[in-house]
Design a protein around this motif. Structure first.
Motif, PDB file in Angstrom:
ATOM      1  N   THR A   1     -27.272 -59.410 -24.629  1.00 44.63           N
ATOM      2  CA  THR A   1     -27.716 -58.022 -24.536  1.00 44.63           C
ATOM      3  C   THR A   1     -26.523 -57.146 -24.231  1.00 44.63           C
ATOM      4  OG1 THR A   1     -29.886 -58.746 -23.741  1.00 44.63           O
ATOM      5  CG2 THR A   1     -29.282 -56.449 -23.319  1.00 44.63           C
ATOM      6  N   MET A   2     -26.391 -56.090 -25.018  1.00 44.83           N
ATOM      7  CA  MET A   2     -25.293 -55.161 -24.823  1.00 44.83           C
ATOM      8  C   MET A   2     -25.864 -53.759 -24.628  1.00 44.83           C
ATOM      9  SD  MET A   2     -21.900 -54.337 -27.057  1.00 44.83           S
ATOM     10  CE  MET A   2     -22.816 -53.749 -28.447  1.00 44.83           C
ATOM     11  N   VAL A   3     -25.371 -53.099 -23.594  1.00 46.19           N
ATOM     12  CA  VAL A   3     -25.759 -51.730 -23.294  1.00 46.19           C
ATOM     13  C   VAL A   3     -24.612 -50.818 -23.719  1.00 46.19           C
ATOM     14  CG1 VAL A   3     -26.302 -50.110 -21.432  1.00 46.19           C
ATOM     15  CG2 VAL A   3     -27.231 -52.437 -21.369  1.00 46.19           C
ATOM     16  N   VAL A   4     -24.961 -49.780 -24.456  1.00 48.82           N
ATOM     17  CA  VAL A   4     -23.972 -48.785 -24.868  1.00 48.82           C
ATOM     18  C   VAL A   4     -24.397 -47.461 -24.230  1.00 48.82           C
ATOM     19  CG1 VAL A   4     -22.719 -47.760 -26.799  1.00 48.82           C
ATOM     20  CG2 VAL A   4     -23.785 -50.018 -27.067  1.00 48.82           C
ATOM     21  N   PRO A   5     -23.804 -47.147 -23.064  1.00 46.09           N
ATOM     22  CA  PRO A   5     -24.261 -45.969 -22.325  1.00 46.09           C
ATOM     23  C   PRO A   5     -23.887 -44.651 -22.999  1.00 46.09           C
ATOM     24  CG  PRO A   5     -22.767 -47.316 -20.994  1.00 46.09           C
ATOM     25  CD  PRO A   5     -22.762 -47.862 -22.378  1.00 46.09           C
ATOM     26  N   PHE A   6     -24.711 -43.669 -22.749  1.00 44.24           N
ATOM     27  CA  PHE A   6     -24.410 -42.293 -23.124  1.00 44.24           C
ATOM     28  C   PHE A   6     -24.983 -41.441 -21.998  1.00 44.24           C
ATOM     29  CE2 PHE A   6     -24.801 -38.306 -25.532  1.00 44.24           C
ATOM     30  CZ  PHE A   6     -23.509 -38.242 -26.043  1.00 44.24           C
ATOM     31  N   ALA A   7     -24.139 -41.195 -21.004  1.00 42.37           N
ATOM     32  CA  ALA A   7     -24.609 -40.513 -19.795  1.00 42.37           C
ATOM     33  C   ALA A   7     -23.524 -39.588 -19.263  1.00 42.37           C
ATOM     34  CB  ALA A   7     -24.979 -41.546 -18.728  1.00 42.37           C
TER      35      ALA A   7
END
Length: 187
Positions: free
Chosen positions: A98-104
């Motif tokens: 599982t890979m999270v690609v943040p945009f915050a």
């Protein structure tokens, strides 16, 4: 808003993509375009009791993108109040890459709950593709440059590492499972 780019890159690389959108994401995503690009219906909610299960194969990899600070904190806390978070939580628990690609924005990523959440997810084996945070109310123009292609490349690498590695042992009860290997942040 540009998830179609990711799906098209993935499909052209031979992946079968199944898009699960949060209700918030579905409100501004082009669901028709996502369905056309993926070849599958976009799922946004749990199925109703008594309806047939969805015909979706076991995931080789999961990419959570663009991941808001809210989604990241909820995932780390085990809050599965949307179908997308429910599926993501299960995949993390099953050890699916599982890979999270943040945009915050920096106001949210600088807070202790966000830092604790990313640390907890990394300790569970979740990978993070680092995307520079942005100032509050300045993310819109950056969405055009969201790293869909590099994210897809790294997700494929994670899935390949899992496929070429040893078969995972049968899952032990959570209380005795012990720590999982740490995953680094991908840049």
């Amino acid at each position: 808003m540009h998830a179609v780019d990711f799906v098209e890159v993935a499909r052209s690389s031979g992946w079968d993509c199944h898009v699960i959108a949060t209700p918030s994401g579905a409100a501004f995503a082009d669901l028709d375009a996502l369905e056309a690009a993926s070849g599958h219906p976009v799922t946004t909610q749990h199925r109703k009791p008594g309806t047939p299960r969805r015909d979706r194969p076991k995931a080789d990899a999961v990419v959570i993108a663009p991941a808001t600070a809210n989604t990241i904190c909820k995932l780390a806390a085990g809050i599965a109040d949307t179908y997308a978070l429910d599926v993501a939580s299960e995949c993390v628990g099953l050890g699916i890459p599982t890979m999270v690609v943040p945009f915050a924005n920096s106001a949210l990523t600088g807070r202790a709950p966000f830092r604790r959440a990313t640390t907890a997810l990394i300790e569970e084996g979740v990978s993070f593709f680092e995307v520079p945070e942005h100032e509050p109310r300045h993310g819109g123009p950056l969405a055009e440059r969201f790293p869909w292609l590099p994210a897809m490349t790294h997700a494929a690498e994670l899935a390949e590492r899992r496929r070429s590695g040893p078969e995972p042992a049968a899952a032990a009860p959570a209380a005795s499972a012990g720590p999982r290997p740490r995953s680094s942040r991908i840049r």
